[in-house]
Design a protein around this motif. Structure first.
Motif, PDB file in Angstrom:
ATOM      1  N   ILE A 251     -37.997  52.694   3.296  1.00  0.00           N
ATOM      2  CA  ILE A 251     -37.948  52.821   2.176  1.00  0.00           C
ATOM      3  C   ILE A 251     -36.495  51.794   1.728  1.00  0.00           C
ATOM      4  N   GLY A 252     -35.555  52.302   2.419  1.00  0.00           N
ATOM      5  CA  GLY A 252     -34.196  51.648   1.684  1.00  0.00           C
ATOM      6  C   GLY A 252     -34.520  50.230   1.141  1.00  0.00           C
ATOM      7  N   MET A 253     -34.658  49.867   2.764  1.00  0.00           N
ATOM      8  CA  MET A 253     -34.416  47.819   2.343  1.00  0.00           C
ATOM      9  C   MET A 253     -35.596  47.865   1.518  1.00  0.00           C
ATOM     10  N   LEU A 254     -36.738  47.974   0.894  1.00  0.00           N
ATOM     11  CA  LEU A 254     -37.657  48.024   0.025  1.00  0.00           C
ATOM     12  C   LEU A 254     -37.874  48.034  -1.487  1.00  0.00           C
ATOM     13  N   THR A 255     -36.928  49.521  -1.849  1.00  0.00           N
ATOM     14  CA  THR A 255     -36.529  50.019  -3.194  1.00  0.00           C
ATOM     15  C   THR A 255     -35.309  50.257  -3.274  1.00  0.00           C
ATOM     16  N   SER A 256     -33.941  49.582  -2.334  1.00  0.00           N
ATOM     17  CA  SER A 256     -32.741  50.099  -2.679  1.00  0.00           C
ATOM     18  C   SER A 256     -31.955  49.182  -2.892  1.00  0.00           C
ATOM     19  N   MET A 257     -32.658  47.683  -3.352  1.00  0.00           N
ATOM     20  CA  MET A 257     -31.724  46.709  -2.418  1.00  0.00           C
ATOM     21  C   MET A 257     -31.357  46.689  -4.283  1.00  0.00           C
ATOM     22  N   PHE A 258     -31.798  46.551  -5.251  1.00  0.00           N
ATOM     23  CA  PHE A 258     -31.871  46.316  -6.006  1.00  0.00           C
ATOM     24  C   PHE A 258     -30.356  45.854  -6.719  1.00  0.00           C
ATOM     25  N   GLY A 259     -29.064  46.740  -6.564  1.00  0.00           N
ATOM     26  CA  GLY A 259     -27.698  46.804  -7.113  1.00  0.00           C
ATOM     27  C   GLY A 259     -27.648  45.496  -6.243  1.00  0.00           C
ATOM     28  N   LEU A 260     -27.162  45.366  -5.265  1.00  0.00           N
ATOM     29  CA  LEU A 260     -27.195  43.958  -4.273  1.00  0.00           C
ATOM     30  C   LEU A 260     -27.502  43.030  -4.725  1.00  0.00           C
ATOM     31  N   LEU A 261     -28.620  42.771  -5.303  1.00  0.00           N
ATOM     32  CA  LEU A 261     -29.663  42.021  -5.782  1.00  0.00           C
ATOM     33  C   LEU A 261     -29.077  40.918  -6.436  1.00  0.00           C
ATOM     34  N   TYR A 262     -28.951  42.174  -7.541  1.00  0.00           N
ATOM     35  CA  TYR A 262     -28.463  41.863  -8.894  1.00  0.00           C
ATOM     36  C   TYR A 262     -27.079  41.517  -8.941  1.00  0.00           C
ATOM     37  N   VAL A 263     -26.071  41.867  -8.170  1.00  0.00           N
ATOM     38  CA  VAL A 263     -24.602  41.574  -8.370  1.00  0.00           C
ATOM     39  C   VAL A 263     -24.343  40.359  -7.418  1.00  0.00           C
ATOM     40  N   MET A 264     -24.800  39.444  -6.307  1.00  0.00           N
ATOM     41  CA  MET A 264     -24.593  39.223  -5.802  1.00  0.00           C
ATOM     42  C   MET A 264     -25.855  37.298  -5.819  1.00  0.00           C
ATOM     43  N   THR A 265     -26.598  36.978  -6.327  1.00  0.00           N
ATOM     44  CA  THR A 265     -27.526  36.209  -5.904  1.00  0.00           C
ATOM     45  C   THR A 265     -28.527  36.443  -7.240  1.00  0.00           C
ATOM     46  N   SER A 266     -28.489  37.853  -7.996  1.00  0.00           N
ATOM     47  CA  SER A 266     -30.106  37.570  -9.588  1.00  0.00           C
ATOM     48  C   SER A 266     -31.604  37.034  -8.767  1.00  0.00           C
ATOM     49  N   GLY A 267     -31.322  37.322  -8.038  1.00  0.00           N
ATOM     50  CA  GLY A 267     -32.717  36.903  -7.723  1.00  0.00           C
ATOM     51  C   GLY A 267     -33.210  35.367  -7.059  1.00  0.00           C
ATOM     52  N   GLY A 268     -31.727  34.388  -7.187  1.00  0.00           N
ATOM     53  CA  GLY A 268     -31.595  33.381  -6.635  1.00  0.00           C
ATOM     54  C   GLY A 268     -31.151  33.095  -5.360  1.00  0.00           C
ATOM     55  N   PRO A 269     -30.752  31.838  -5.142  1.00  0.00           N
ATOM     56  CA  PRO A 269     -30.876  31.063  -5.430  1.00  0.00           C
ATOM     57  C   PRO A 269     -32.749  30.373  -5.024  1.00  0.00           C
TER      58      PRO A 269
END
Length: 322
Positions: A251-269
């Motif tokens: 559940i954490g891997m599917l619903t709690s990675m938004f902060g890392l994705l937003y700061v580190m890659t913003s969904g890219g590359p």
């Protein structure tokens, strides 16, 4: 001798039953009426009622509203029933399909994310030298904000950052950790595991507190190696703890990675690090398409439900075989 008719009949002593002795050491058990037994049966439900009411109002009811909202339209069709149009659009969107592929990658990496805190908790339980220090060090990342963690690893993993400088010093070329579509998702997942496994470590240590130490002593006397002890003693004894950690980690891997994705890659590359939760935020927060975001949320909920049940069933089978 004739018995006078006015004299009352005397009952036999056997019919009268044994006399009740009420002394200083005697216990008299009071009889409970129907009302008392009924109150005892209802007591657990009364105690659970507040928590169930909160779950119903704050969890299940919004979930049902979100599922219902996913069958309505956005924009010009706002509030109108559109059937399965949102779901057809979802499964025709390359970004959402890429997010689903990344979910499959997370499921494949889930055993690694559970095994790391499990092994570290085993070493701490076996009191390796410095285990008290390790317990504090391992838990420290769990108290950091995902934004802080992402910013730290952005500096460490930059193309001209210290990690690539270290690799260059040993003759290895620099790696574009966050700019390579084939590498970026693995990097983000690795950072997430590093930042969150402290909580799973605490859960495992709590499970070890219930482990029968005599089983470990017997395995040690029989000459079992550490892998054999883990497989035949620790895993069966901590099966329920492992099930809990598997579900919560997923559940954490599917619903709690938004902060890392937003700061580190913003969904890219190139959308390679999209996950359903990030896709939901894009549709709701930037494109103002709440109905489509609700449909994506419903799909994410079903994925978590199915994967969680499958993981638990597979784990139970593995424990029985062990």
């Amino acid at each position: 001798m004739p018995v006078d008719e006015a004299t009352p009949a005397v009952r036999p002593a056997a019919a009268a039953g044994p006399p009740r002795r009420v002394g200083s050491g005697a216990r008299v058990t009071p009889r409970r009426g129907r009302g008392g037994r009924r109150a005892e049966r209802l007591a657990p439900y009364v105690l659970l009622a507040p928590a169930l009411l909160i779950l119903l109002l704050l969890r299940f009811w919004p979930l049902l509203l979100g599922v219902n909202f996913s069958f309505t339209g956005d924009g010009d069709r706002d509030g109108l029933a559109v059937g399965l149009d949102n779901y057809r659009e979802l499964f025709g969107d390359p970004l959402f399909l890429g997010a689903l592929r990344n979910v499959g990658l997370l499921v494949l990496l889930l055993p690694v994310a559970v095994a790391i805190p499990g092994l570290l908790a085993t070493f701490i339980y076996l009191r390796v030298p410095g285990h008290r220090l390790y317990r504090s060090v391992y838990f420290f990342p769990a108290v950091l904000s995902p934004v802080i963690v992402g910013a730290i690893f952005n500096l460490l993993l930059a193309f001209d950052g210290p990690l690539n400088a270290l690799l260059g010093g040993v003759g290895l070329g620099p790696v574009d950790w966050l700019g390579d579509p084939d590498v970026a998702m693995f990097v983000v997942v690795g950072v997430h595991v590093w930042a969150t496994f402290g909580m799973a470590l605490v859960v495992f240590l709590a499970g070890f507190a219930t482990l029968d130490a005599s089983l470990l002593d017997a395995a040690r006397v029989d000459g079992a190696s550490l892998p054999q002890t883990i497989r035949h003693v620790i895993v069966p004894s901590l099966s329920r703890t492992i099930q809990f950690v598997v579900v919560t980690t997923m559940i954490g891997m599917l619903t709690s990675m938004f902060g890392l994705l937003y700061v580190m890659t913003s969904g890219g590359p190139e959308g390679s690090t999209y996950l359903p939760e990030y896709y939901i935020w894009i549709q709701q927060g930037q494109l103002n398409r709440p109905a489509l975001a609700s449909a994506a949320s419903t799909v994410l909920f079903l994925i978590m439900l199915v994967v969680g049940l499958l993981q638990i069933s597979l784990l139970r089978r593995a424990v029985r075989e062990a």
